[in-house]
Design an enzyme around this catalytic site. Sequence first.
Site, mmCIF file in Angstrom:
data_model
loop_
_atom_site.group_PDB
_atom_site.id
_atom_site.type_symbol
_atom_site.label_atom_id
_atom_site.label_comp_id
_atom_site.label_asym_id
_atom_site.label_seq_id
_atom_site.Cartn_x
_atom_site.Cartn_y
_atom_site.Cartn_z
ATOM 1 N N TYR A 166 0.847 -1.192 0.000
ATOM 2 C CA TYR A 166 0.000 0.000 0.000
ATOM 3 C C TYR A 166 0.890 1.252 0.000
ATOM 4 C CZ TYR A 166 -3.710 -3.357 0.678
ATOM 5 O OH TYR A 166 -4.569 -4.415 0.494
ATOM 6 N N ARG A 302 -5.816 -15.785 10.334
ATOM 7 C CA ARG A 302 -6.852 -16.745 9.933
ATOM 8 C C ARG A 302 -7.253 -17.686 11.082
ATOM 9 N NH1 ARG A 302 -3.477 -18.965 5.048
ATOM 10 N NH2 ARG A 302 -1.886 -18.410 6.577
ATOM 11 N N CYS A 326 -6.158 -23.253 3.948
ATOM 12 C CA CYS A 326 -6.609 -23.616 2.605
ATOM 13 C C CYS A 326 -6.738 -22.405 1.690
ATOM 14 C CB CYS A 326 -7.935 -24.368 2.677
ATOM 15 S SG CYS A 326 -9.317 -23.392 3.348
ATOM 16 N N CYS A 330 -11.839 -17.582 2.808
ATOM 17 C CA CYS A 330 -11.326 -16.350 3.418
ATOM 18 C C CYS A 330 -10.624 -15.441 2.423
ATOM 19 C CB CYS A 330 -10.387 -16.675 4.584
ATOM 20 S SG CYS A 330 -8.870 -17.522 4.113
ATOM 21 N N LYS A 406 -2.676 -33.114 3.387
ATOM 22 C CA LYS A 406 -3.086 -34.147 4.334
ATOM 23 C C LYS A 406 -2.625 -33.805 5.746
ATOM 24 C CE LYS A 406 -3.271 -39.176 4.753
ATOM 25 N NZ LYS A 406 -4.694 -39.287 4.394
#
Length: 545
Positions: A166, A302, A326, A330, A406
């Site tokens: 930014y 997260r 993952c 989100c 996994k």
Amino acid sequence: MKLLEPFSIKDIKLKNRIVMSPMITNLATPEGYPTEEHIRYFIRRSSAGLLITEYTYVNNLDSRGSPNEMGLYSDELIPKFARLTEAVHNNDSRIFVQLVHAGRKTRKLLIWGNSPIAPSNVPLIDPVREMNEDDINRVIDDFVKASERAEKSGFDGIELHGAHGYLIAQFLSPATNKREDKYKDGVLFLEEILKEVRRVVSIPVGMRISVTEFDPNGLNPELVAKIVKRVEPLLDYVHLSAGRDGPLGGSSSFYYKKPSYIDEARIVRKEVRIPLFLVGSVTSVEDAEKVLEVADVVVLARQILADPDWPIKIGNNRPIRPCIRCNQLCRLLSVREVRCDVNPELGWEILPPMEKGEGEVKVVGGGLMGMEIARVLSLRGFEVTLYEKNDRLGGQINEIKDPYKKNEFSKLVEYYEKELMRLGVKIMLNSESKDGIIAIPKERQPIFRNYEKKKILVNSNLYAYQDYVFEWIKNNEVYVTQNVFKGLDRNRGYLLEEKYRELGVKIVKEPIKADIVIDDIRVSQPSIGASIARGYWIARNFSNV
């Protein structure tokens, strides 16, 4: 436990060393003030010692970066922000506001048809206009006025967003600052903002900065250490993150190490004495303890979306719902409010408490949907029996072949096993039932098929085929097209491609002839998030009357 000890930033005392990271939510209004949903979202996470708001734009001319972003550009917004700070304080936490100007990291559409501005004419999305000194002075004044509004609104502190590419970061980074005037020294711009902000507010002022931009021409730990050292007298803390505009950054997927930026942070720590905040894939107590070897405060991002009770649970040893990194729901923030694949309540915190229930309920299917149904029904007060025809819970999670995925996703199954046991759910493995709530998804990922000494082409974006490549490459010649990465978050897609190349998988631009051709590209597909959300809503709305 050091993590749960109090800590102070200037004269602001935090009840623990856990900070909620600033994260885009799109829960604010188009005008930029927090909604009731937004306030409930923060209250739900008030077990952290400090909450930092998502980036909040400082003017309504050219500083906004996303659609429903918060903005402190007008005095008229102060009462609405005061409602947010009051709510957080009433729930025994502290809250800082993160102030930002997006600079070149925006679109004309988001900034009311105006042209993005930047230190130099180095465009990113739309064409940009190089800032003149009048622009620079105007933006400094915008930060000052927004800071005054922040203190009047009841915020306990201010964080300047100097990370993630930014505007402040654009001045600081050699990759984006190509000026030939005095602001070629981008730290001068930062110093002027800090001096003027400190002149008008009494609350703590800190800064977030990327400790690396993953670019040989950009910010690196050594340069960041020098920058922070120079402005240290003007700061009450520094908050280290990572990334600029590329696929690598603060929200790394399960292919990247965790905690993510400890080695880089050590270099900065050697040079500065002010409190150091550090973010980067912290999901467990073990991760947090590693961070505290370098930093003073652990920043959860997260993970506190996945489980807002994380600070409470580490104190009473309850099962923690893990962020599985993952980067799916989100990361859909250009078109959606914030959501989480493993926490279906995220974004719905405003809903009333679930109705109490009683009686016995059978749930058939021990995959993610069934386990979530069993969890929620048990919380409501039902006596739940969960039937699974196989010898273990987890459903399709047990079929994953990608070792990185996994490793991360199996922790979600472990959470459910522990939580269901804690709640008293009866689990019947190797068992079936003909009645009860059927928790079997209507659609599933493709089942694995083994091949030997074949030439395989994968032209599909289904998650299962992404996994199966890891197994097929052991005994086959495997090719994938770019469609394999379609729909993935940039970080996850970039790192998956790296893993494929390491294994010898060949990435082709167009489909080729092969013995086995897998051609299946979909707009939507079965996912962890869809299964868990479906289970949650079934159980929340269930009635046995």
